[in-house]
Design a protein around this motif. Structure first.
Motif, PDB file in Angstrom:
ATOM      1  N   ASN A 180      37.062  26.888  48.116  1.00 47.73           N
ATOM      2  CA  ASN A 180      38.132  26.438  48.937  1.00 47.73           C
ATOM      3  C   ASN A 180      38.400  26.989  50.238  1.00 47.73           C
ATOM      4  O   ASN A 180      37.707  28.364  49.967  1.00 47.73           O
ATOM      5  CB  ASN A 180      39.320  26.583  48.346  1.00 47.73           C
ATOM      6  N   TRP A 181      39.412  26.556  51.465  1.00 38.63           N
ATOM      7  CA  TRP A 181      39.449  28.247  51.941  1.00 38.63           C
ATOM      8  C   TRP A 181      39.884  29.668  51.896  1.00 38.63           C
ATOM      9  O   TRP A 181      39.216  30.299  52.520  1.00 38.63           O
ATOM     10  CB  TRP A 181      40.540  27.938  53.428  1.00 38.63           C
ATOM     11  N   GLN A 234      33.613  19.706  53.109  1.00 39.20           N
ATOM     12  CA  GLN A 234      34.193  21.024  52.774  1.00 39.20           C
ATOM     13  C   GLN A 234      33.764  22.183  53.516  1.00 39.20           C
ATOM     14  O   GLN A 234      34.411  23.643  54.674  1.00 39.20           O
ATOM     15  CB  GLN A 234      34.416  21.780  51.578  1.00 39.20           C
ATOM     16  N   GLU A 237      33.595  21.817  57.635  1.00 38.81           N
ATOM     17  CA  GLU A 237      35.111  21.946  57.326  1.00 38.81           C
ATOM     18  C   GLU A 237      35.081  23.186  57.368  1.00 38.81           C
ATOM     19  O   GLU A 237      35.619  24.715  58.789  1.00 38.81           O
ATOM     20  CB  GLU A 237      35.919  20.976  56.891  1.00 38.81           C
ATOM     21  N   ASN A 238      34.892  24.137  56.586  1.00 42.53           N
ATOM     22  CA  ASN A 238      34.870  25.869  56.726  1.00 42.53           C
ATOM     23  C   ASN A 238      34.159  26.425  58.016  1.00 42.53           C
ATOM     24  O   ASN A 238      35.037  27.119  58.099  1.00 42.53           O
ATOM     25  CB  ASN A 238      34.586  26.382  55.850  1.00 42.53           C
TER      26      ASN A 238
END
Length: 509
Positions: A180-181, A234, A237-238
């Motif tokens: 997660n970010w 993910q 995207e990160n």
């Protein structure tokens, strides 16, 4: 994402979560039992497992580390636990996790860190893993496999037909990209702290370009289908988000700073850099040459003169410098020196042992070095040969003789243990002289190039009574099923015959 100086957890600032993640005590409490269980399954003796745990803990707690720490290992073991049912060789993957970043110096960069980590794991394997039965076979296969995986983390490139364990290990190491970010942002801050020696303008430019190429390209980040399904989107995207932030930050720098970054990262200077931002020395060198051509020409002339002098000295050294000990070897007073006797030992035989016996009487410590090309596949792996030679040495009672496998230039190992002489066995100058002098020349030149005073080479003549004994003869006998009791110690003959059995080995005759 940008670097913020921060050294202690005050409880009041935004980065205290980052500090808390770096506290090693909790990770030691988790990882040490894993290490103990792993060593127990592998048969590592208690003293050696304690010694190597101290090495691992000390390395992963070094001050230059902020991401590549014990916390990183804990995260990888989280992934291993989750995917344990699909892993064929849990011990191999566990060893790869423990050792894959054991050497980490951001200024050295990749692939040196990965190669050095692989070499340190190799040392652990040679010292701590039991010989097993048949001697060295399973041990050698395990060392070669895990070392290969560790070195492979320099690129994380895995072929489609690679074993699933390898793919999963690589993906465990890359999984942070698909977190997660919030966790990813902490990771990016930790990486920046590890590369604090790189000017920020250069770091922003280089990392943004790298992340953009990874996030926008068609190539996949992860090797296994499992992680492609769970982490791929993910991760991209990160990386794209961080690349945008870094590019925006780069745009705020003044034009001279941006120009500096462009030049420092240009292909012209790429060969001068070891890490992301090490273009300063190259820029300085280019500027000096441009501003002072006369001085540069003078330097070149001096270098040519030095080379000519060095060549003359090398010629004299090659012609007259190396000591040659004829058999029977004359008696010499024992000394406190460490020496090496390098060879392929493929397989070891009585001729090798006669030389080692002589050296053991004269020198305090003798190391038989099995030289290996890490890119070459051997029918009988070098760790099998190591255990065969160890068994022979034990049978003869040579207590001060050790055996090591070395995958780089021999003089590098000799220097690392403080050796005063590198010995070579020779049957006669007519048979071996030209090849041996060529090797001696290489050793001299390479050591000078690396800035070292050369460790001298010395030659031992093989015993005339054993002049017909050679590894080639031994392999020929083994391939044809003939007896070998006159070529190796009697107690080791069966182990040698098993290792080189025609059903498993196609001998090079």
């Amino acid at each position: 994402v940008l670097f913020v100086p921060h050294t202690s957890a005050c409880g009041q600032c935004a980065l205290c979560a980052l500090c808390a993640m770096e506290r090693p005590a909790d990770h030691v409490a988790r990882l040490k039992p894993i290490w103990e269980d792993l060593c127990g399954r592998l048969g590592v003796e208690l003293g050696r497992r304690q010694k190597w745990w101290a090495v691992l803990e000390g390395r992963y707690c070094e001050p230059q580390r902020h991401y590549h720490t014990l916390e990183h290992l804990s995260e990888l073991f989280d992934h291993l636990d989750k995917h344990r049912a699909t892993i064929s060789d849990v011990d191999a993957v566990s060893l790869a996790i423990f050792f894959h970043d054991v050497v980490y110096e951001p200024r050295a960069g990749s692939p040196k860190n990965e190669q050095d980590s692989g070499a340190l794991f190799d040392s652990f394997g040679q010292e701590a893993l039991p010989a097993g039965e048949p001697l060295g076979l399973a041990k050698g296969e395990l060392i070669a496999k895990v070392r290969g995986w560790i070195v492979q983390t320099a690129t994380h490139k895995v072929s489609g037909d690679a074993e699933e364990d390898c793919k999963l290990f690589m993906d465990f190491d890359m999984a942070i990209l698909g977190s997660n970010w919030e966790r990813y942002e902490l990771y990016s801050q930790q990486i920046r702290r590890e590369y604090i020696h790189v000017p920020e303008v250069v770091f922003c430019k280089a990392r943004a370009a790298f992340l953009s190429s990874c996030s926008l390209g068609s190539s996949l980040v992860f090797a296994s289908e499992t992680f492609r399904q769970s982490h791929e989107v993910q991760a991209k995207e990160n990386m794209a988000r961080e690349a945008t932030l870094l590019s925006d930050r780069f745009a705020t720098f003044a034009m001279p700073a941006r120009l500096f970054a462009e030049v420092a990262l240009s292909p012209t200077l790429k060969r001068h850099r070891k890490t992301t931002g090490c273009g300063l020395a190259a820029l300085a060198a280019l500027g000096f040459t441009a501003l002072k051509p006369v001085a540069a020409i003078g330097t070149c002339c001096a270098a040519i003169g030095t080379c000519c002098s060095a060549s003359a000295l090398l010629g004299l050294r090659l012609a007259f410098g190396a000591r040659y000990e004829k058999h029977p070897y004359r008696s010499r007073r024992p000394n406190s020196e460490t020496v090496v006797l390098a060879g392929s030992y493929n397989p070891p035989h009585l001729g090798h042992l006669e030389m080692l016996r002589h050296l053991s009487k004269v020198h305090k410590r003798v190391v038989a070095v099995i030289g290996v090309n890490p890119n070459k596949k051997y029918d009988v792996n070098p760790y099998q040969r190591q255990e065969l030679l160890r068994a022979m040495i034990q049978e003869l009672g040579l207590a001060n003789v050790e055996v090591t496998v070395w995958t780089s230039i021999i003089f590098v190992y000799a220097r690392s243990i403080g050796a005063t002489t590198m010995y070579r066995g020779i049957r006669s100058w007519k048979e071996d002289g030209r090849a041996e002098k060529y090797l001696e020349f290489q050793n001299l030149v390479y050591q000078i190039i690396f800035g070292h005073w050369p460790i001298p080479t010395a030659y031992l003549q093989g015993a005339p009574a054993l002049s017909n004994v050679s590894s080639t003869l031994l392999r020929r006998r083994l391939a044809s099923g003939e007896g070998i009791s006159d070529l190796v110690p009697e107690g080791c003959a069966a182990a040698v015959q098993w290792a080189y059995a025609p059903a498993r080995v196609t001998a090079s005759l």
